[in-house]
Scaffold this active site. Structure first.
Site, PDB file in Angstrom:
ATOM      1  N   SER A 259       0.879  -1.176   0.000  1.00  0.00           N
ATOM      2  CA  SER A 259       0.000   0.000   0.000  1.00  0.00           C
ATOM      3  C   SER A 259       0.910   1.217   0.000  1.00  0.00           C
ATOM      4  O   SER A 259       1.019   1.973   0.955  1.00  0.00           O
ATOM      5  CB  SER A 259      -0.913  -0.021   1.227  1.00  0.00           C
ATOM      6  OG  SER A 259      -0.165   0.058   2.410  1.00  0.00           O
TER       7      SER A 259
ATOM      8  N   LYS B 230       6.720  -0.557  14.763  1.00  0.00           N
ATOM      9  CA  LYS B 230       5.822  -1.638  14.345  1.00  0.00           C
ATOM     10  C   LYS B 230       6.575  -2.492  13.339  1.00  0.00           C
ATOM     11  O   LYS B 230       7.190  -1.978  12.409  1.00  0.00           O
ATOM     12  CB  LYS B 230       4.493  -1.119  13.789  1.00  0.00           C
ATOM     13  CG  LYS B 230       4.538  -0.399  12.468  1.00  0.00           C
ATOM     14  CD  LYS B 230       3.122  -0.259  11.868  1.00  0.00           C
ATOM     15  CE  LYS B 230       3.175   0.189  10.420  1.00  0.00           C
ATOM     16  NZ  LYS B 230       1.885   0.306   9.766  1.00  0.00           N
TER      17      LYS B 230
ATOM     18  N   GLU C  54      -3.449   5.063  12.277  1.00  0.00           N
ATOM     19  CA  GLU C  54      -2.537   5.508  11.220  1.00  0.00           C
ATOM     20  C   GLU C  54      -3.329   5.717   9.926  1.00  0.00           C
ATOM     21  O   GLU C  54      -4.233   4.939   9.624  1.00  0.00           O
ATOM     22  CB  GLU C  54      -1.489   4.406  11.048  1.00  0.00           C
ATOM     23  CG  GLU C  54      -0.418   4.694  10.020  1.00  0.00           C
ATOM     24  CD  GLU C  54       0.528   3.479   9.916  1.00  0.00           C
ATOM     25  OE1 GLU C  54       0.781   2.798  10.934  1.00  0.00           O
ATOM     26  OE2 GLU C  54       0.978   3.194   8.797  1.00  0.00           O
TER      27      GLU C  54
ATOM     28  N   GLU D  30       1.987  -9.529   6.774  1.00  0.00           N
ATOM     29  CA  GLU D  30       2.760  -9.087   7.938  1.00  0.00           C
ATOM     30  C   GLU D  30       2.645 -10.055   9.106  1.00  0.00           C
ATOM     31  O   GLU D  30       2.985  -9.726  10.245  1.00  0.00           O
ATOM     32  CB  GLU D  30       2.340  -7.672   8.342  1.00  0.00           C
ATOM     33  CG  GLU D  30       2.607  -6.685   7.203  1.00  0.00           C
ATOM     34  CD  GLU D  30       2.407  -5.229   7.573  1.00  0.00           C
ATOM     35  OE1 GLU D  30       1.733  -4.952   8.581  1.00  0.00           O
ATOM     36  OE2 GLU D  30       2.937  -4.368   6.852  1.00  0.00           O
TER      37      GLU D  30
ATOM     38  N   ASP E 148       1.393   8.160   7.619  1.00  0.00           N
ATOM     39  CA  ASP E 148       2.306   7.270   6.875  1.00  0.00           C
ATOM     40  C   ASP E 148       2.342   7.725   5.416  1.00  0.00           C
ATOM     41  O   ASP E 148       3.221   8.497   5.028  1.00  0.00           O
ATOM     42  CB  ASP E 148       1.817   5.823   7.019  1.00  0.00           C
ATOM     43  CG  ASP E 148       2.554   4.847   6.112  1.00  0.00           C
ATOM     44  OD1 ASP E 148       3.609   5.210   5.571  1.00  0.00           O
ATOM     45  OD2 ASP E 148       2.071   3.707   5.913  1.00  0.00           O
TER      46      ASP E 148
ATOM     47  N   GLU F  44      -4.424  -3.028   9.138  1.00  0.00           N
ATOM     48  CA  GLU F  44      -3.654  -3.601  10.250  1.00  0.00           C
ATOM     49  C   GLU F  44      -4.355  -3.399  11.588  1.00  0.00           C
ATOM     50  O   GLU F  44      -4.756  -2.282  11.919  1.00  0.00           O
ATOM     51  CB  GLU F  44      -2.266  -2.939  10.329  1.00  0.00           C
ATOM     52  CG  GLU F  44      -1.438  -3.194   9.092  1.00  0.00           C
ATOM     53  CD  GLU F  44      -0.194  -2.312   9.021  1.00  0.00           C
ATOM     54  OE1 GLU F  44       0.322  -1.908  10.078  1.00  0.00           O
ATOM     55  OE2 GLU F  44       0.250  -2.037   7.902  1.00  0.00           O
TER      56      GLU F  44
ATOM     57  N   ASP G 158      -3.993   0.546  11.553  1.00  0.00           N
ATOM     58  CA  ASP G 158      -3.577   1.264  10.353  1.00  0.00           C
ATOM     59  C   ASP G 158      -4.702   1.097   9.345  1.00  0.00           C
ATOM     60  O   ASP G 158      -4.883   0.012   8.781  1.00  0.00           O
ATOM     61  CB  ASP G 158      -2.254   0.719   9.786  1.00  0.00           C
ATOM     62  CG  ASP G 158      -1.816   1.495   8.540  1.00  0.00           C
ATOM     63  OD1 ASP G 158      -2.515   2.469   8.178  1.00  0.00           O
ATOM     64  OD2 ASP G 158      -0.784   1.124   7.946  1.00  0.00           O
TER      65      ASP G 158
END
Ligand code: PGA
Ligand code: ZN
Length: 438
Positions: free
Chosen positions: A47, A406, A303, A216, A330, A172, A253
């Protein structure tokens, strides 16, 4: 005349694979002293923010579906190597200036930020090795601080969005073990997150959901909606014996630039679109949706709650939520001091995510951290969804006393390697503290 032994003798790049099976770049920097070298490799996002520095890929569909990085490798092995040979690895500033000037663009489009970052980080490692010291200490010297803070860690335990082929929209879901009676050290925090992670797996299994994981390392089940993800996480925290909202908090996120992009695709560019569950929000509704989540769940950080170009709404959003929770930029800031300065001037967000490959050199990364801290913005050092076994970000987090990190789930070696490095650092540091807050 004696030759300075920390001068660069050779630089060699090669193509390796990342955790998603995509090519990326690894760089070795050799110093004049025969035995000193440094190695670094570069991660990659899915992303990716529109304003990130350029990740140079060959685009030749006959090789790795266009994702090979032979051109970036060649740029290191020729242009960059020629410019940096005989330069002092201990002078990171000068090395990075040469890289920036050699590229000459504002976004590393010529050489590729993957090429420049690989070299920049490998030089830092070679320099730390030259001094026979740990990398975090070397970074502490460059940043001008004494490393002693182990970062508050945001462990990703459930994946959605562009990181998983499931029904969950938010990218996330993370748990953050706060410092408390039960959690005094980073090692305690890692144990806590691991226990929650395994409880979540058991809950998912018992409910008949998939326990396969996303990019992740967090689980990626097909749930009814995003709130169900939060309910299951609350249950997992409780089952693991921790108190949600006192000992363990939740971070999200939303990666909402993706939801903005999907809204544009259906001709509704004004708002945000949960494309997996076909739910459209006006911007106002999207902010209210997040406010409700914060009221219902112990969320301490969000985020990219709004998209990377939605500055006017970010101001309203920050005014509404900025004194309640941490709002991290971000895609919004992309580790770029100009974009961060705009955020500071316009009172947008109150924290920055730091990803070195968004900007392309270590010095520029340290500049972004410094600017954030000087303006009381929180700093979260971050991995990318496509990772390697390189643990540089662990040392970066401690070396700058960043405060937060993170690095994905406490599972999969590409994620865990960074946490394991933090365990070693915590063991080494005589004076250390887990997190900024007591
Ligand atoms: P990315 O995801 O590495 O795919 O960009 C991480 C993030 O959005 O924080
Ligand atoms: Zn993000």
């Amino acid at each position: 005349m004696t030759i300075k032994e920390s001068l660069i003798k050779d630089i060699k790049a090669r193509q390796i694979l990342d955790s998603r099976g995509n090519p990326t770049i690894e760089v070795d920097v050799q110093l004049i002293t025969g035995f000193t070298s440094g190695r670094a490799s570069v991660p990659s996002g899915a992303s990716t923010g529109k304003f990130e520095a350029v990740e140079l890929r060959d685009g030749d569909k006959s090789k790795f579906g266009g994702k090979s990085v032979y051109k970036a490798v060649e740029n290191v092995n020729t242009t960059i190597k020629n410019a940096l040979t005989n330069k002092d690895a201990q002078n990171q500033n000068e090395i990075d200036k040469i890289l920036i000037n050699l590229d000459g663009t504002t976004n590393k489009a010529k050489l590729g930020a993957n090429a420049t970052l690989g070299v920049s980080l490998a030089v830092a490692r070679a320099s730390a090795n030259y001094k026979f010291g740990p990398l975090y200490e070397h970074i502490g010297n460059l940043y001008n601080c004494e490393p002693q803070i182990l970062p508050l860690s945001l462990f990703n335990i459930l994946n959605g969005g562009k990181h998983a082929d499931n029904s969950v929209n938010i990218q996330e879901f993370m748990v953050a073990p706060f410092k408390c009676e039960k959690i005094k050290t980073f090692a305690d925090a890692l144990m806590c997150s691991t226990e929650i992670y395994h409880k979540l797996k058991a809950i998912l299994k018992a409910k008949g959901y998939s326990t396969a994981v996303g990019d992740e390392g967090g689980f990626a089940p097909n749930l009814k909606n995003d709130e169900e993800a939060l309910d299951l996480i609350m249950e997992a925290i409780n089952d693991a014996g921790y108190k949600a909202g006192q000992e363990v908090f939740i971070a999200l996120d939303i990666a909402s630039s993706e939801m903005k992009g999907e809204a544009e695709k259906i001709g509704k560019a004004d708002g945000y679109y949960f494309w997996k569950t076909d739910k459209y929000f006006t911007t106002e509704e999207f902010i209210v949706y997040q406010e409700k989540l914060i009221e219902k769940y112990p969320i301490f950080s969000i985020e990219d709650g709004l998209a990377e170009e939605d500055w006017e709404n970010w101001k309203i959003y920050t005014a509404k939520l900025g004194n309640k929770i941490q709002l991290v930029g971000d895609d919004l800031f992309v580790t770029n001091v100009s974009r961060l300065q705009k955020g500071i001037d316009e009172k947008v967000a109150n924290a920055i995510l730091i990803k070195p490959n968004q900007i392309g050199t270590l010095t520029e990364t340290l500049d972004a951290i410094r600017l954030a801290k000087q303006n009381n913005y929180n700093v979260v050092i971050s991995h990318r969804s496509g990772e390697t076994d390189d643990t540089f970000i662990a040392d970066l987090a401690v070396g700058t006393n960043a405060g937060q990190i993170k690095s994905g789930a406490p599972c999969r070696i590409d994620r865990v390697a960074k946490y394991n490095q933090l365990l070693r650092i915590e063991e080494e540091l005589e004076k250390s503290s887990y997190t900024l807050k007591d």
